[in-house]
Design a protein around this motif. Structure first.
Motif, PDB file in Angstrom:
ATOM      1  N   UNK A 330      17.468   6.185  17.023  1.00  0.00           N
ATOM      2  CA  UNK A 330      18.850   6.266  16.526  1.00  0.00           C
ATOM      3  C   UNK A 330      19.124   7.601  15.845  1.00  0.00           C
ATOM      4  N   UNK A 331      18.103   8.167  15.207  1.00  0.00           N
ATOM      5  CA  UNK A 331      18.274   9.476  14.571  1.00  0.00           C
ATOM      6  C   UNK A 331      18.232  10.607  15.591  1.00  0.00           C
ATOM      7  N   UNK A 332      17.518  10.408  16.695  1.00  0.00           N
ATOM      8  CA  UNK A 332      17.407  11.445  17.727  1.00  0.00           C
ATOM      9  C   UNK A 332      18.664  11.544  18.591  1.00  0.00           C
ATOM     10  N   UNK A 333      19.294  10.437  18.874  1.00  0.00           N
ATOM     11  CA  UNK A 333      20.411  10.434  19.822  1.00  0.00           C
ATOM     12  C   UNK A 333      21.531  11.407  19.461  1.00  0.00           C
ATOM     13  N   UNK A 334      21.983  11.486  18.201  1.00  0.00           N
ATOM     14  CA  UNK A 334      23.034  12.466  17.889  1.00  0.00           C
ATOM     15  C   UNK A 334      22.582  13.917  18.085  1.00  0.00           C
ATOM     16  N   UNK A 335      21.274  14.182  17.929  1.00  0.00           N
ATOM     17  CA  UNK A 335      20.769  15.543  18.096  1.00  0.00           C
ATOM     18  C   UNK A 335      20.753  15.967  19.561  1.00  0.00           C
ATOM     19  N   UNK A 336      20.841  14.995  20.476  1.00  0.00           N
ATOM     20  CA  UNK A 336      20.879  15.278  21.909  1.00  0.00           C
ATOM     21  C   UNK A 336      22.294  15.523  22.415  1.00  0.00           C
ATOM     22  N   UNK A 337      23.290  15.354  21.542  1.00  0.00           N
ATOM     23  CA  UNK A 337      24.682  15.590  21.915  1.00  0.00           C
ATOM     24  C   UNK A 337      25.088  16.984  21.470  1.00  0.00           C
ATOM     25  N   UNK A 338      25.493  17.827  22.410  1.00  0.00           N
ATOM     26  CA  UNK A 338      25.691  19.248  22.138  1.00  0.00           C
ATOM     27  C   UNK A 338      26.684  19.537  21.017  1.00  0.00           C
ATOM     28  N   UNK A 339      27.730  18.765  20.878  1.00  0.00           N
ATOM     29  CA  UNK A 339      28.780  19.068  19.904  1.00  0.00           C
ATOM     30  C   UNK A 339      28.810  18.101  18.733  1.00  0.00           C
ATOM     31  N   UNK A 340      27.772  17.312  18.542  1.00  0.00           N
ATOM     32  CA  UNK A 340      27.807  16.314  17.473  1.00  0.00           C
ATOM     33  C   UNK A 340      27.699  16.976  16.104  1.00  0.00           C
ATOM     34  N   UNK A 341      28.338  16.401  15.080  1.00  0.00           N
ATOM     35  CA  UNK A 341      28.212  16.943  13.723  1.00  0.00           C
ATOM     36  C   UNK A 341      26.763  17.006  13.241  1.00  0.00           C
ATOM     37  N   UNK A 342      25.945  16.009  13.606  1.00  0.00           N
ATOM     38  CA  UNK A 342      24.543  15.991  13.172  1.00  0.00           C
ATOM     39  C   UNK A 342      23.792  17.183  13.760  1.00  0.00           C
ATOM     40  N   UNK A 343      24.027  17.489  15.022  1.00  0.00           N
ATOM     41  CA  UNK A 343      23.347  18.623  15.648  1.00  0.00           C
ATOM     42  C   UNK A 343      23.828  19.947  15.053  1.00  0.00           C
TER      43      UNK A 343
END
Length: 376
Positions: A330-343
């Motif tokens: 669950x913590x990794x998934x947002x980091x795999x999205x190019x434009x996510x705030x988490x990334x």
């Protein structure tokens, strides 16, 4: 240097990362002081740099309070050999890298023999073992620190310390682009990549591999298009039958540059990720006894070096019982999205950490310190 013959520089490292960094210093030292004999406790990197290896580092590398106990006899035997070598008068300078439990005993022996000591990659007294500071001040002639806050801390306690920058920066001056790295690894350039780095010791692989694989599987259930690749440290091997994903040996920066996000064991590879610009999650498990002891003695809120340098949580940490594969996924998934705030936030934090690590040239600065100490 005076006297009838040139005395040797004795390097002592305790694990693979120390061997790598000592090897880089030895390469430069061959240029600035080519007549000086180099000997040491080390491994392949030092050997290829022209250092005569008197004990292989693979026989020493252990981690954890309980695990160290099994290796005490070998360490005491090596210490006796090093004391005899220093007492013989052939050693002109001792260079220690990390591994403080053993290396501070070596420093004590050098002090008794009247030999100056350079400590490169100093003990992490900011995390635990602050009571070692008076001993370090008494035994160490010169300290070369690699983290930005260490210099002032050591100086405050009477240690002649200089921040030389992190040696990772020497290795990262010509990193490949993401697309070039993916092409080198045979990965699809248009699909996201998750990199796993389960550890650099056999015990870490045994504890982490299944958990890391389970977390990656959980990611793929949500996003089947994600490619997974496993970075394997040069000090260990992973049986392909135990891992369903491609294994890449000894090319950590290439794997990190190819990846969109990573799941990393805490340690230096989190700083590699900062240098490579790889958003990541940190996972770690150790034995229950070691963890219980560590909780009592470690005085910092984070275990990932990237978070220690940032002085805040740049990369989420899942330690011991908190390491649940579904939570990690669950913590990794947002980091795999190019434009996510988490990334976006993670990339900004990693850039901040990289800037704090100094400038390239740590190995040359340390080699020049060695030459100066020998000349003195």
């Amino acid at each position: 240097m005076t006297g009838q013959r040139v005395r040797e520089v004795l390097f002592v490292v305790g694990e693979a990362s120390g061997d790598l960094h000592a090897g880089k210093v030895a390469e430069v030292l061959r240029q600035v002081a080519p007549a000086v004999p180099l000997v040491g406790v080390g491994g392949g990197h030092m050997r290829r740099a022209g250092v005569e290896i008197i004990e292989d580092v693979e026989q020493l590398a252990v981690m954890g309070f309980v695990e160290v106990l099994q290796h005490i006899p070998r360490h005491w035997a090596l210490l006796r050999r090093l004391r005899a070598r220093m007492a013989s008068g052939r050693v002109g300078l001792v260079v220690l890298l990390d591994y403080p439990g053993f290396n501070l005993k070596v420093a004590e022996a050098a002090r008794a023999a009247g030999i100056p000591v350079l400590y490169y990659i100093t003990p992490q007294v900011w995390a635990w073992g602050a009571n070692r500071l008076p001993k370090i001040a008494r035994l160490v002639t010169k300290a070369a620190s690699i983290l930005p806050f260490e210099e002032a801390l050591l100086q405050q306690h009477g240690v002649d310390a200089t921040f030389v920058g992190h040696p990772l920066l020497d290795r990262a001056q010509a990193l490949p682009s993401m697309m070039d790295a993916r092409a080198e690894l045979g990965l699809d350039g248009d699909r996201p990549v998750l990199a796993l780095f389960p550890g650099s010791r056999r015990a870490e692989i045994a504890r982490h591999l299944d958990l890391f694989v389970a977390a990656a599987r959980a990611v793929q259930r949500r996003r089947p298009e994600v490619q997974v690749v496993v970075g394997v440290a040069p000090t260990v091997s992973i049986n392909a039958a135990d891992c369903p994903f491609p294994l890449v040996q000894g090319a950590s920066f290439v794997v990190q540059r190819a990846a969109t996000a990573g799941l990393l064991k805490s340690g230096t590879n989190t700083l590699e990720a900062a240098v490579a610009g790889l958003p990541h999650v940190i996972g770690y498990r150790t034995s229950g006894i070691t963890y219980a002891i560590a909780k009592r003695v470690v005085k910092i809120p984070h275990i990932g070096l990237v978070n220690v340098v940032a002085e805040r949580e740049v990369s989420p940490e899942f330690v011991q019982e908190r390491f649940v594969p579904e939570r990690v996924a669950a913590a990794l998934l947002p980091l795999l999205e190019e434009e996510s705030p988490a990334r976006t936030a993670a990339l900004a934090g990693l850039a901040e950490v990289r800037a704090r690590l100094g400038t390239p040239g740590a190995s040359r600065r340390v080699a020049e310190m060695i030459a100066q100490l020998l000349a003195a």
